[in-house]
Design an enzyme around this catalytic site. Structure first.
Site, mmCIF file in Angstrom:
data_model
loop_
_atom_site.group_PDB
_atom_site.id
_atom_site.type_symbol
_atom_site.label_atom_id
_atom_site.label_comp_id
_atom_site.label_asym_id
_atom_site.label_seq_id
_atom_site.Cartn_x
_atom_site.Cartn_y
_atom_site.Cartn_z
ATOM 1 N N LYS A 151 1.536 12.030 -7.490
ATOM 2 C CA LYS A 151 1.822 12.666 -6.206
ATOM 3 C C LYS A 151 1.458 11.645 -5.136
ATOM 4 C CE LYS A 151 -0.278 16.209 -3.245
ATOM 5 N NZ LYS A 151 -0.807 17.574 -3.161
ATOM 6 N N ARG B 125 -7.106 26.144 -2.848
ATOM 7 C CA ARG B 125 -7.780 26.076 -1.563
ATOM 8 C C ARG B 125 -8.371 27.433 -1.197
ATOM 9 N NH1 ARG B 125 -3.555 22.626 1.802
ATOM 10 N NH2 ARG B 125 -3.081 21.873 -0.285
ATOM 11 N N GLU C 136 3.682 25.742 -6.380
ATOM 12 C CA GLU C 136 2.345 25.180 -6.632
ATOM 13 C C GLU C 136 1.368 26.017 -5.822
ATOM 14 O OE1 GLU C 136 1.919 20.928 -5.634
ATOM 15 O OE2 GLU C 136 -0.071 21.429 -4.877
HETATM 16 C C1 3PG Z 1 -0.547 19.613 -0.172
HETATM 17 O O1 3PG Z 1 -1.481 20.296 -0.422
HETATM 18 O O2 3PG Z 1 0.075 19.030 -1.050
HETATM 19 C C2 3PG Z 1 -0.190 19.428 1.246
HETATM 20 O O3 3PG Z 1 -1.115 20.034 2.059
HETATM 21 C C3 3PG Z 1 1.150 19.911 1.599
HETATM 22 O O4 3PG Z 1 1.452 19.220 2.722
HETATM 23 P P1 3PG Z 1 2.281 19.877 3.913
HETATM 24 O O5 3PG Z 1 1.510 21.100 4.320
HETATM 25 O O6 3PG Z 1 2.309 18.810 4.971
HETATM 26 O O7 3PG Z 1 3.639 20.190 3.382
#
Ligand code: 3PG
Length: 214
Positions: A129, A45, A41
């Site tokens: 999610k 960002r 994924e």
């Molecule tokens: C996301 O964008 O789904 C989360 O930031 C992922 O979370 P993590 O960095 O705690 O794994």
């Protein structure tokens, strides 16, 4: 459940990738693949997301690549045009969800409470999610939410790592866990692809070792 989500369920893990430059997209995807995960994924960002998805799609068509952190319909359109095969959002944005449904691309919206879940059900979705998973109550919260919403499936993400992955996956309504622990930004930045592969292998071994998922 949608066929792409079924593929994600088979894999059990969705690596969440943040790329500062699109040039790193294929090496990172290859490192994940070498570790046994054919899925990523790529989050919107960063400005590199669209090109990163395009690069992976072009060079590794076997990779199930999706777009994460999609906040607008415009980002969803760019992701789809670049080859994304699923869309993930951090929260429930009705405009983005409806748009993805219209475009016939699987959408997994972030939901952490009953309000968002009921909006997802109303839209006809069967998988959400659960984000941010650990901060929002972890597996006990998922189990509590699964009580009334009997047909709902979860993709928890946020705070998941090799230490708690199998705990989440042992609940049969959890189709897969998302997370960045295999592809930490520092590893990507340093180009430490061997370590990405090692962490990916470790995660895959944990999933493969689960009797519940056989
Ligand atoms: C996301 O964008 O789904 C989360 O930031 C992922 O979370 P993590 O960095 O705690 O794994």
């Amino acid at each position: 459940m949608n066929q792409i989500l079924e593929e994600i369920e088979k894999i059990g893990i969705v690596p969440v990738v943040v790329l500062e430059t699109a040039e790193k997209a294929v090496p990172v995807a290859k490192a994940l693949q070498a570790g046994g995960i054919n899925c990523a994924e790529v989050t919107f960002r960063t400005a590199a997301a669209e090109e990163a998805i395009r690069n992976i799609t072009r060079e590794m068509p076997e990779m199930l690549v999706g777009a994460g952190t999609v906040l607008t319909t415009e980002q969803a359109d760019r992701a789809i045009a670049a080859g994304a095969r699923f869309i993930v959002t951090p929260g429930y944005n009705p405009r983005v969800v409806d748009h993805c449904i219209e475009k016939n691309i699987p959408i997994v919206p972030g939901c952490m409470d009953t309000h968002a879940i009921e909006m997802a059900l109303e839209a006809g979705l069967d998988t959400i999610k659960f984000f941010p998973a650990e901060a929002a109550g972890g597996l006990s919260m998922i189990k509590a939410l699964a009580g009334p919403y009997v047909n709902l499936k979860f993709m928890p993400t946020g705070g998941i790592n090799a230490g708690n992955l199998t705990e989440y996956l042992s609940f049969k309504k959890v189709i897969a866990c998302g997370g960045s622990w295999m592809v930490k930004p520092a590893l990507v930045k340093a180009g430490n692809y061997d370590e990405i592969t090692r962490l990916t292998e470790e995660a895959v071994a944990l999933v493969d070792g689960m009797a519940e998922r056989k």
